[in-house]
Structure formats: C-alpha cells, structure tokens
Design an enzyme around this catalytic site. Structure first.
Site, mmCIF file in Angstrom:
data_model
loop_
_atom_site.group_PDB
_atom_site.id
_atom_site.type_symbol
_atom_site.label_atom_id
_atom_site.label_comp_id
_atom_site.label_asym_id
_atom_site.label_seq_id
_atom_site.Cartn_x
_atom_site.Cartn_y
_atom_site.Cartn_z
ATOM 1 N N LYS A 1 70.220 -20.487 18.266
ATOM 2 C CA LYS A 1 69.401 -21.057 19.315
ATOM 3 C C LYS A 1 68.827 -22.408 18.912
ATOM 4 C CE LYS A 1 67.668 -16.390 19.921
ATOM 5 N NZ LYS A 1 66.507 -15.552 19.530
ATOM 6 N N GLU B 1 74.355 -29.072 15.622
ATOM 7 C CA GLU B 1 73.534 -28.115 14.877
ATOM 8 C C GLU B 1 72.143 -28.702 14.648
ATOM 9 O OE1 GLU B 1 72.732 -25.304 14.198
ATOM 10 O OE2 GLU B 1 73.786 -24.491 12.468
ATOM 11 N N ASP C 1 71.840 -26.435 5.851
ATOM 12 C CA ASP C 1 71.138 -26.023 4.647
ATOM 13 C C ASP C 1 72.191 -25.779 3.555
ATOM 14 O OD1 ASP C 1 68.767 -25.112 3.309
ATOM 15 O OD2 ASP C 1 69.297 -23.054 3.768
ATOM 16 N N PHE D 1 60.685 -26.137 4.290
ATOM 17 C CA PHE D 1 60.977 -25.372 5.498
ATOM 18 C C PHE D 1 60.316 -26.056 6.683
ATOM 19 C CE2 PHE D 1 61.474 -22.056 8.535
ATOM 20 C CZ PHE D 1 62.664 -21.477 8.164
ATOM 21 N N VAL D 2 61.112 -26.392 7.678
ATOM 22 C CA VAL D 2 60.579 -27.138 8.827
ATOM 23 C C VAL D 2 60.717 -26.326 10.120
ATOM 24 C CG1 VAL D 2 61.002 -29.407 7.820
ATOM 25 C CG2 VAL D 2 62.816 -28.324 9.140
ATOM 26 N N ASP E 1 62.943 -22.719 14.059
ATOM 27 C CA ASP E 1 61.935 -21.657 14.071
ATOM 28 C C ASP E 1 61.618 -21.120 12.691
ATOM 29 O OD1 ASP E 1 64.577 -20.357 13.798
ATOM 30 O OD2 ASP E 1 63.408 -18.512 13.894
ATOM 31 N N ARG F 1 59.893 -22.987 17.990
ATOM 32 C CA ARG F 1 61.006 -23.693 18.642
ATOM 33 C C ARG F 1 60.538 -24.654 19.734
ATOM 34 N NH1 ARG F 1 65.696 -21.183 16.849
ATOM 35 N NH2 ARG F 1 65.684 -18.919 16.649
HETATM 36 P P1 IMP Z 1 73.256 -22.722 6.400
HETATM 37 O O1 IMP Z 1 74.376 -21.844 6.823
HETATM 38 O O2 IMP Z 1 72.666 -22.268 5.083
HETATM 39 O O3 IMP Z 1 73.590 -24.193 6.372
HETATM 40 O O4 IMP Z 1 72.073 -22.438 7.400
HETATM 41 C C1 IMP Z 1 71.820 -23.155 8.506
HETATM 42 C C2 IMP Z 1 70.820 -22.386 9.352
HETATM 43 O O5 IMP Z 1 69.689 -21.944 8.577
HETATM 44 C C3 IMP Z 1 70.238 -23.280 10.422
HETATM 45 O O6 IMP Z 1 71.017 -23.262 11.586
HETATM 46 C C4 IMP Z 1 68.865 -22.665 10.620
HETATM 47 O O7 IMP Z 1 68.941 -21.607 11.558
HETATM 48 C C5 IMP Z 1 68.488 -22.079 9.294
HETATM 49 N N1 IMP Z 1 67.553 -22.964 8.548
HETATM 50 C C6 IMP Z 1 67.793 -23.568 7.373
HETATM 51 N N2 IMP Z 1 66.736 -24.299 6.969
HETATM 52 C C7 IMP Z 1 65.803 -24.166 7.929
HETATM 53 C C8 IMP Z 1 64.477 -24.714 8.096
HETATM 54 O O8 IMP Z 1 63.927 -25.479 7.282
HETATM 55 N N3 IMP Z 1 63.821 -24.337 9.231
HETATM 56 C C9 IMP Z 1 64.355 -23.494 10.156
HETATM 57 N N4 IMP Z 1 65.597 -22.983 10.051
HETATM 58 C C10 IMP Z 1 66.313 -23.306 8.939
HETATM 59 MG MG MG Z 2 70.547 -22.196 13.419
#
Ligand code: IMP
Ligand code: MG
Length: 177
Positions: free
Chosen positions: A42, A97, A101, A150-151, A157, A163
């Site tokens: 979302k 996206e 992360d 963490f943002v 969220d 959100r």
């Molecule tokens: P990845 O697969 O580890 O790259 O994760 C990406 C997903 O992790 C994003 O689409 C977010 O849903 C979540 N995420 C990672 N860091 C944050 C953050 O700082 N705040 C909120 N959601 C995050």
């Molecule tokens: Mg996400």
C-alpha cells in the site's frame, strides 16, 4: 500525529518538487513507449498518485500487493497478495515503490515481470536506503537516498499508522526499539 516523529525529513513542498522532477525525467525517457505504471500497495499509493499526474504521456496503471518476510534460513521470501489485473507482455513497465530497503521485494518483482516478457522493467522509488541493501537491484529513478532510519508518512507506515501524513518524518526511536 507529530508526537510519533523525531523530525520532518521532507515537507510537502520538498516532495512536490521532487515528484515533478522525476515526472519530467520519466516523460522524456518514455516518449514513444508503451508505458504501464505499476504501483506496489500500500506504501506507494501517495507517490504513485502524484507521480502519474506529472508524467505527460498516455499511460496505463495497475497495482500489485506483496509481502516479504524473513524465513528461517532465507534472507527474505516474497508472497503475492494481489497480482496485476492485466498482462504485461511487450509493455514498458515502470514499477513505483515507496522505499527500497534490502532490495528483496523489488528484486523479486523485477524478475517476475521479466519472466512475464515485459519489454522493459524499470524502477522508481521515492526513498532509498542504500546502506541496508542485501540484494543488488538497479534503480533508475530515486527521489532521495536516506540513512538507516525508520520513516513514516506519504504512504509509509509503522504498523499501518502514518500513511496519511502529507510529509515524511523519522519515527521516534522509542516507538520501534
Ligand atoms: P525491502 O524488500 O527490504 O526492500 O523492503 C521494502 C519494504 O519495506 C517497503 O516497501 C516498506 O514497506 C518497508 N520499509 C522499509 N523501510 C521502511 C521505513 O523506513 N518505513 C516504512 N516502511 C519501510
Ligand atoms: Mg511497501
């Protein structure tokens, strides 16, 4: 809502300016292509909705919902909760996206779309945490590189909260640690 935040990182004005810049660049790059913009639910909803308004081209949109989780012996498994509505064969797909992360989610989706015979698959993210990357995935359009914080806000969220904030801020450490 401000009581959840340490500081505001990007104001509504900052985000608007950045989204316009990205939209202008994408408009140039996708002239004469068959552009399909795919938003990842979302978190990407706010960014997606603003970004497509700044792309001055005919385009179609679709959405996908995925979740990633840590397995016992794996760095990250991805599960599709909602798939695309339409075929992407031959399309120039731009994945939108909120934040990248570890790269697990985007790496999975990019490979999936390539296997479905998209003509091209490119990624746009508003936020990027380069220091957290575990899987190397090429991201063509990046709004901001940020530190390992963490943002929340503008779609992002913490346990589904935050959100609806129109800006992006850092979550207070005592809330998540
Ligand atoms: P990845 O697969 O580890 O790259 O994760 C990406 C997903 O992790 C994003 O689409 C977010 O849903 C979540 N995420 C990672 N860091 C944050 C953050 O700082 N705040 C909120 N959601 C995050
Ligand atoms: Mg996400």
């Amino acid at each position: 809502m401000k009581e959840f935040l340490d500081e505001i990182l990007y104001s509504e004005e900052d985000i608007d300016k950045k989204v316009r810049e990205l939209g202008a660049q994408i408009t140039k790059d996708y002239k004469d292509k068959d552009l399909l913009v795919v938003g990842i639910l979302k978190g990407a909803v706010s960014f997606m909705s603003d970004l497509i308004k700044r792309i001055d081209l005919p385009l179609t949109v679709d959405y996908m919902d995925v979740t990633s989780y840590e397995g016992v012996n794996t760095s990250g498994q991805v599960k599709i909760l909602k798939d695309l509505d339409n075929s992407i064969e031959g399309k120039d797909v731009l994945i939108v996206e909120d934040i990248i992360d570890t790269g697990t989610t985007l790496n999975y989706i990019k490979n999936l779309f390539e296997n479905r015979l998209a003509n091209s698959v490119t990624i746009a993210t508003l936020l990027n945490k380069p220091k957290r990357r575990k899987i190397d995935v090429y991201v063509k359009y990046i709004g901001y590189d940020i530190e390992d914080l963490f943002v929340i806000g503008y779609g992002l969220d913490y346990n589904e909260i935050g959100r609806n904030l129109p800006y992006i801020g850092t979550l207070k450490k005592e809330i998540y640690s």
